[in-house]
Design a protein around this motif. Structure first.
Motif, PDB file in Angstrom:
ATOM      1  N   LEU A 121     -20.674  34.130   0.956  1.00  0.00           N
ATOM      2  CA  LEU A 121     -22.112  33.854   1.010  1.00  0.00           C
ATOM      3  C   LEU A 121     -22.472  32.672   0.121  1.00  0.00           C
ATOM      4  O   LEU A 121     -23.541  32.089   0.249  1.00  0.00           O
ATOM      5  N   ASN A 122     -21.573  32.368  -0.810  1.00  0.00           N
ATOM      6  CA  ASN A 122     -21.833  31.232  -1.718  1.00  0.00           C
ATOM      7  C   ASN A 122     -21.489  29.898  -1.087  1.00  0.00           C
ATOM      8  O   ASN A 122     -21.817  28.851  -1.625  1.00  0.00           O
ATOM      9  N   GLU A 123     -20.768  29.952   0.018  1.00  0.00           N
ATOM     10  CA  GLU A 123     -20.344  28.703   0.660  1.00  0.00           C
ATOM     11  C   GLU A 123     -21.486  28.179   1.512  1.00  0.00           C
ATOM     12  O   GLU A 123     -21.897  28.826   2.482  1.00  0.00           O
ATOM     13  N   GLN A 386     -12.476  30.135 -11.536  1.00  0.00           N
ATOM     14  CA  GLN A 386     -13.265  28.956 -11.138  1.00  0.00           C
ATOM     15  C   GLN A 386     -14.097  29.349  -9.929  1.00  0.00           C
ATOM     16  O   GLN A 386     -13.567  29.954  -8.994  1.00  0.00           O
ATOM     17  N   TYR A 387     -15.365  29.005  -9.923  1.00  0.00           N
ATOM     18  CA  TYR A 387     -16.173  29.265  -8.735  1.00  0.00           C
ATOM     19  C   TYR A 387     -15.665  28.395  -7.594  1.00  0.00           C
ATOM     20  O   TYR A 387     -15.161  27.294  -7.848  1.00  0.00           O
ATOM     21  N   PRO A 388     -15.766  28.891  -6.364  1.00  0.00           N
ATOM     22  CA  PRO A 388     -15.271  28.093  -5.237  1.00  0.00           C
ATOM     23  C   PRO A 388     -15.887  26.696  -5.250  1.00  0.00           C
ATOM     24  O   PRO A 388     -17.096  26.553  -5.430  1.00  0.00           O
ATOM     25  N   TYR A 393     -13.629  25.762 -15.241  1.00  0.00           N
ATOM     26  CA  TYR A 393     -13.355  27.189 -15.384  1.00  0.00           C
ATOM     27  C   TYR A 393     -14.602  27.875 -15.942  1.00  0.00           C
ATOM     28  O   TYR A 393     -15.074  27.499 -17.014  1.00  0.00           O
ATOM     29  N   ALA A 394     -15.133  28.854 -15.195  1.00  0.00           N
ATOM     30  CA  ALA A 394     -16.261  29.625 -15.721  1.00  0.00           C
ATOM     31  C   ALA A 394     -15.732  30.660 -16.719  1.00  0.00           C
ATOM     32  O   ALA A 394     -16.416  31.047 -17.661  1.00  0.00           O
ATOM     33  N   LEU A 395     -14.492  31.121 -16.506  1.00  0.00           N
ATOM     34  CA  LEU A 395     -13.811  32.007 -17.462  1.00  0.00           C
ATOM     35  C   LEU A 395     -12.409  31.459 -17.673  1.00  0.00           C
ATOM     36  O   LEU A 395     -11.773  30.987 -16.725  1.00  0.00           O
ATOM     37  N   GLY A 412     -23.447  35.683 -25.978  1.00  0.00           N
ATOM     38  CA  GLY A 412     -22.969  34.299 -25.909  1.00  0.00           C
ATOM     39  C   GLY A 412     -24.078  33.395 -25.426  1.00  0.00           C
ATOM     40  O   GLY A 412     -25.115  33.868 -24.938  1.00  0.00           O
ATOM     41  N   MET A 413     -23.847  32.105 -25.553  1.00  0.00           N
ATOM     42  CA  MET A 413     -24.888  31.156 -25.171  1.00  0.00           C
ATOM     43  C   MET A 413     -25.044  31.113 -23.642  1.00  0.00           C
ATOM     44  O   MET A 413     -24.193  31.636 -22.927  1.00  0.00           O
ATOM     45  N   ASN A 414     -26.075  30.434 -23.193  1.00  0.00           N
ATOM     46  CA  ASN A 414     -26.262  30.260 -21.738  1.00  0.00           C
ATOM     47  C   ASN A 414     -25.042  29.573 -21.149  1.00  0.00           C
ATOM     48  O   ASN A 414     -24.514  28.629 -21.729  1.00  0.00           O
ATOM     49  N   GLY A 415     -24.606  30.090 -20.011  1.00  0.00           N
ATOM     50  CA  GLY A 415     -23.484  29.468 -19.297  1.00  0.00           C
ATOM     51  C   GLY A 415     -22.126  29.752 -19.921  1.00  0.00           C
ATOM     52  O   GLY A 415     -21.131  29.117 -19.542  1.00  0.00           O
ATOM     53  N   SER A 416     -22.065  30.714 -20.857  1.00  0.00           N
ATOM     54  CA  SER A 416     -20.774  30.968 -21.515  1.00  0.00           C
ATOM     55  C   SER A 416     -19.866  31.870 -20.667  1.00  0.00           C
ATOM     56  O   SER A 416     -18.708  32.072 -21.017  1.00  0.00           O
ATOM     57  N   GLY A 417     -20.383  32.441 -19.599  1.00  0.00           N
ATOM     58  CA  GLY A 417     -19.519  33.200 -18.689  1.00  0.00           C
ATOM     59  C   GLY A 417     -19.762  34.705 -18.670  1.00  0.00           C
ATOM     60  O   GLY A 417     -19.005  35.453 -18.039  1.00  0.00           O
ATOM     61  N   LYS A 418     -20.864  35.170 -19.271  1.00  0.00           N
ATOM     62  CA  LYS A 418     -21.105  36.615 -19.374  1.00  0.00           C
ATOM     63  C   LYS A 418     -21.303  37.255 -17.992  1.00  0.00           C
ATOM     64  O   LYS A 418     -20.658  38.250 -17.649  1.00  0.00           O
ATOM     65  N   THR A 419     -22.193  36.648 -17.188  1.00  0.00           N
ATOM     66  CA  THR A 419     -22.465  37.237 -15.869  1.00  0.00           C
ATOM     67  C   THR A 419     -21.240  37.117 -14.969  1.00  0.00           C
ATOM     68  O   THR A 419     -20.940  38.039 -14.195  1.00  0.00           O
ATOM     69  N   THR A 420     -20.520  36.023 -15.116  1.00  0.00           N
ATOM     70  CA  THR A 420     -19.313  35.839 -14.298  1.00  0.00           C
ATOM     71  C   THR A 420     -18.308  36.956 -14.603  1.00  0.00           C
ATOM     72  O   THR A 420     -17.669  37.509 -13.698  1.00  0.00           O
ATOM     73  N   PHE A 421     -18.211  37.296 -15.880  1.00  0.00           N
ATOM     74  CA  PHE A 421     -17.322  38.368 -16.316  1.00  0.00           C
ATOM     75  C   PHE A 421     -17.664  39.682 -15.595  1.00  0.00           C
ATOM     76  O   PHE A 421     -16.792  40.380 -15.073  1.00  0.00           O
ATOM     77  N   LEU A 428     -17.072  41.134  -7.146  1.00  0.00           N
ATOM     78  CA  LEU A 428     -17.825  40.233  -6.264  1.00  0.00           C
ATOM     79  C   LEU A 428     -16.981  38.985  -6.041  1.00  0.00           C
ATOM     80  O   LEU A 428     -17.060  38.337  -5.013  1.00  0.00           O
ATOM     81  N   TYR A 429     -16.165  38.675  -7.051  1.00  0.00           N
ATOM     82  CA  TYR A 429     -15.166  37.606  -6.914  1.00  0.00           C
ATOM     83  C   TYR A 429     -13.839  38.149  -7.429  1.00  0.00           C
ATOM     84  O   TYR A 429     -13.826  39.073  -8.249  1.00  0.00           O
ATOM     85  N   ASP A 430     -12.743  37.547  -6.972  1.00  0.00           N
ATOM     86  CA  ASP A 430     -11.425  37.856  -7.523  1.00  0.00           C
ATOM     87  C   ASP A 430     -11.027  36.768  -8.501  1.00  0.00           C
ATOM     88  O   ASP A 430     -11.393  35.593  -8.308  1.00  0.00           O
ATOM     89  N   PHE A 459     -28.463  43.644 -12.327  1.00  0.00           N
ATOM     90  CA  PHE A 459     -28.246  42.208 -12.509  1.00  0.00           C
ATOM     91  C   PHE A 459     -29.498  41.569 -13.087  1.00  0.00           C
ATOM     92  O   PHE A 459     -30.602  42.090 -12.930  1.00  0.00           O
ATOM     93  N   GLN A 460     -29.268  40.405 -13.706  1.00  0.00           N
ATOM     94  CA  GLN A 460     -30.386  39.617 -14.234  1.00  0.00           C
ATOM     95  C   GLN A 460     -31.419  39.364 -13.139  1.00  0.00           C
ATOM     96  O   GLN A 460     -32.604  39.506 -13.340  1.00  0.00           O
ATOM     97  N   ASP A 461     -30.914  38.978 -11.983  1.00  0.00           N
ATOM     98  CA  ASP A 461     -31.820  38.622 -10.877  1.00  0.00           C
ATOM     99  C   ASP A 461     -31.830  39.735  -9.825  1.00  0.00           C
ATOM    100  O   ASP A 461     -31.732  39.476  -8.640  1.00  0.00           O
ATOM    101  N   SER A 574     -26.883  40.802 -23.539  1.00  0.00           N
ATOM    102  CA  SER A 574     -28.211  40.510 -24.067  1.00  0.00           C
ATOM    103  C   SER A 574     -28.189  39.277 -24.944  1.00  0.00           C
ATOM    104  O   SER A 574     -27.196  38.972 -25.590  1.00  0.00           O
ATOM    105  N   HIS A 575     -29.325  38.580 -24.929  1.00  0.00           N
ATOM    106  CA  HIS A 575     -29.474  37.462 -25.858  1.00  0.00           C
ATOM    107  C   HIS A 575     -30.149  37.935 -27.143  1.00  0.00           C
ATOM    108  O   HIS A 575     -30.182  37.203 -28.123  1.00  0.00           O
ATOM    109  N   ARG A 576     -30.708  39.159 -27.107  1.00  0.00           N
ATOM    110  CA  ARG A 576     -31.347  39.666 -28.328  1.00  0.00           C
ATOM    111  C   ARG A 576     -30.293  40.406 -29.127  1.00  0.00           C
ATOM    112  O   ARG A 576     -29.977  41.557 -28.834  1.00  0.00           O
TER     113      ARG A 576
END
Ligand SMILES: Nc1ncnc2c1ncn2[C@@H]1O[C@H](COP(=O)(O)OP(=O)(O)OP(=O)(O)O)[C@@H](O)[C@H]1O
Length: 623
Positions: A121-123, A386-388, A393-395, A412-421, A428-430, A459-461, A574-576
């Motif tokens: 679905l990401n393609e 890596q995302y397609p 590398y996201a992780l 972790g900071m934004n974009g550090s890979g938490k949601t990807t983990f 959802l991904y291998d 999920f966040q969203d 969490s960021h808090r």
């Protein structure tokens, strides 16, 4: 989407149409049977009228026996009435079986959308393909629906031609008497063949011209689709309440009007469709209908000449003209239909390209052990991802083991890979490299659907639907009202639930019902948490669960966190950072790698660590 223009060979055309037809037959056999019964019946019944009316005229022009005429008229009327009754019954059967045709087709496509690997679905190309398939269907029924119509037309046409030809054959073989003088040329086999060939040639010209016009229109499919998409976007902006405020402040309706109502635009009076209709398309279509008139003229002249010369009686004139016109119509339709099937084959190919998108998630077959003690051990071993289509590398080389029944915080900071983990954990991904193990076994070896049952995620969203509250929480229509209420109360929704006009049956949002309720972002988040609790899976994962909550609601969630989570293994992003204090372990992500793990206190002691930096950055606003 240039695939719309690909033209396939006749063999490819047959193969792809056959596949589409079998797909329908496998899913909706009764619909196919009902449709076929109707077309066969409809193709045959007109011959009853043609045959018997010819007998009546023959009798009127010949012996004029009143008894026989009466009998023939009554029999004809009876057969026509009975035929109409059967037609009506078959129509009804077909309509019932074919009800919701677009839904039936949509179901075939939606099932693929729901079942396909998340990564697909990401393609963008996959989503564009899906959108083009829907547009093709909406614009002119191109794709699966057209196959149904074309195959049926083909079948009906063959019957029409065979039936018509059997009634017409004697037109060419019947002999003019020798006394007819110069008209005996009508008996000359060469003359007869010549006439038959002229008729056949004229018959073929009309559909060829119509086919040319059709091909022009098919070549515009991409433009048509784009025009439709723009129309759907700009044409419905006024209806989109979420954009209504901005539209008014900036008067954006004027720009939209420019795109939507422009005369030069796709469907405008000076647009490409109008130009084609004025030009080649109009010319070919006019030519096709003119040729059809020429054929009728030739048929009448030939039949009347033979009757005049005494080859057959008056009754036969109507029969021959009617049947030869049907043969003509049949052959025309046959050619047009074959042309249409060939054009449609390119659209069908797109449908099958979509349905055949490979899925890899379903290869595993191991059963996920059902454990009452919920002791599921998960380990990330050298996991990189890596995302397609991405080079980054996201992780990168993530190693971590979850302690069963414990609460892990991921920061972790934004974009550090938490949601990807989390997305990797939930398959959802291998992973691109490394492996994730559940109770020592690579998660790819488990049955995918079963594996998914052990996770509850907010999920966040997250998304809620315009459905009753209870169905949103239970994610099904049949649910345990007590458990849903309990989950909502645990998520802090008790007071709001009491105000819901129809309790759990209250519809969220107002899109589809006046009595629907609007809910705030924070309330939606509580419902999403309740949904995760109702699922009662051994793992509960909360990605920024309190981002939209007010301070009181947030504090309430933290206070009740242990109660909410119970004996489940919990992962909490969490960021808090203050909210991570109550977790047993904290994993700190940085640039896709876990750079620190420990408890809140132990991590703070490392003053050079990321955690300390993050903590300091936040703490300064609270002291
Ligand atoms: N679908 C995607 N395709 C390509 N790259 C993506 C995709 N989703 C995320 N990324 C990238 O992967 C990296 C990690 O993203 P991720 O969402 O895991 O970060 P995060 O730590 O959860 O961020 P945040 O705190 O903002 O939620 C980011 O660089 C992001 O741009």
């Amino acid at each position: 989407m240039s695939q719309n223009k690909q033209r396939l060979s006749w063999l490819e055309m047959l193969k792809v149409n056959q596949r589409a037809y079998l797909l329908f037959y496998k899913r909706y056999p009764r619909m196919i049977l009902s449709r076929f019964a109707l077309i066969i019946w409809k193709a045959l019944t007109p011959y009853v009228g043609i045959y018997f009316s010819a007998l009546i005229i023959e009798e009127l022009a010949g012996a004029k026996n009143p008894g026989r005429i009466r009998f023939l008229v009554l029999l004809t009327l009876f057969l026509i009435a009975a035929g109409s009754l059967v037609t009506a019954l078959l129509e009804k059967w077909k309509n019932v079986q074919s009800a919701g045709m677009w839904l039936k087709i949509k179901k075939i496509l939606s099932e693929k959308l729901f079942e396909t690997d998340y990564v697909n679905l990401n393609e963008t190309k996959n989503m564009e393909l899906y959108s083009a398939i829907c547009q093709n269907h909406n614009s002119a029924g191109w794709g699966l629906y057209r196959t149904l119509e074309d195959c049926e037309a083909l079948c009906q046409t063959v019957i029409v031609i065979l039936g018509g030809a059997s009634l017409t054959l004697s037109l060419f073989t019947s002999q003019v008497p020798e006394s007819a003088g110069k008209y005996t040329i009508l008996n000359n086999p060469l003359f007869v063949i010549l006439i038959a060939l002229i008729m056949l040639a004229v018959t073929c010209i009309s559909p060829v011209l119509a086919g040319k016009a059709g091909r022009y229109l098919t070549s515009l499919a991409d433009i048509h689709n784009l025009g439709n998409r723009m129309f759907s976007y700009y044409g419905h902006l006024g209806y989109d309440t979420k954009k209504a405020a901005d539209m008014r402040i900036y008067r954006q309706d004027k720009i939209c009007e420019k795109y939507n109502l422009n005369k030069e635009s796709t469907f405008g009076s000076r647009g490409v469709f109008a130009r084609y209709q004025k030009g080649p398309v109009g010319f070919y279509l006019a030519g096709a209908s003119a040729v059809s008139g020429i054929f009728t003229g030739i048929a009448y002249v030939f039949v009347c000449l033979k009757a005049w010369a005494g080859a057959f009686g008056l009754g036969a004139v109507t029969r021959y003209v009617a049947s030869i016109t049907r043969v003509y119509g049949g052959i025309s339709t046959l050619i047009t239909t074959m042309e249409d099937m060939r054009s449609n084959a390119a659209f069908l190919n797109m449908v099958f390209e979509f349905l055949d998108i490979p899925d890899h998630m379903y290869q595993g077959s191991l059963t996920v052990e059902k454990r009452n003690d919920r002791k599921y051990e998960v380990e990330f071993r050298n996991v990189s991802f890596q995302y397609p289509g991405s080079q980054e590398y996201a992780l990168k080389d993530v190693n971590i083991k979850f302690e069963i029944g414990k609460k892990l915080a991921v920061v972790g900071m934004n974009g550090s890979g938490k949601t990807t983990f989390i997305k990797l954990l939930c398959r959802l991904y291998d992973p691109t490299e490394g492996e994730i193990l559940l109770n020592g076994i690579d998660i790819r070896k488990y049955n995918y659907r079963e594996y998914m049952t052990i996770f509850s995620v907010v999920f966040q969203d997250f998304k809620l639907f315009s459905l009753p509250l209870g169905e949103n929480v239970a994610a099904r229509t049949n649910y345990d009202r007590e458990l849903v209420t309990e989950a909502l109360e645990k998520a802090g929704f008790k007071q709001r639930l009491a105000k819901m006009p129809h309790g759990l049956s209250t519809c969220l949002y107002k899109e589809y019902t006046e009595s629907g309720v609007s809910i705030s972002g924070g309330e939606a988040q509580k419902i999403a948490i309740a949904r995760a609790l109702y699922k009662n899976a051994p793992f509960i994962i909360l990605d920024e669960p309190t981002a939209s909550l007010d301070p009181v609601a947030e504090a309430e969630i933290y206070e009740k966190f242990a109660e909410i989570v119970g004996d489940r293994t919990a992962i909490y992003i969490s960021h808090r950072l203050s909210s991570c204090k109550f977790c047993d372990k904290i994993a700190v992500f940085h640039h896709g790698t876990i750079v620190q793990t420990g408890t809140h206190q132990s991590l703070l002691t490392d003053q050079t660590g990321i955690y300390h930096t993050l903590w300091q950055a936040q703490a300064q606003y609270y002291t």
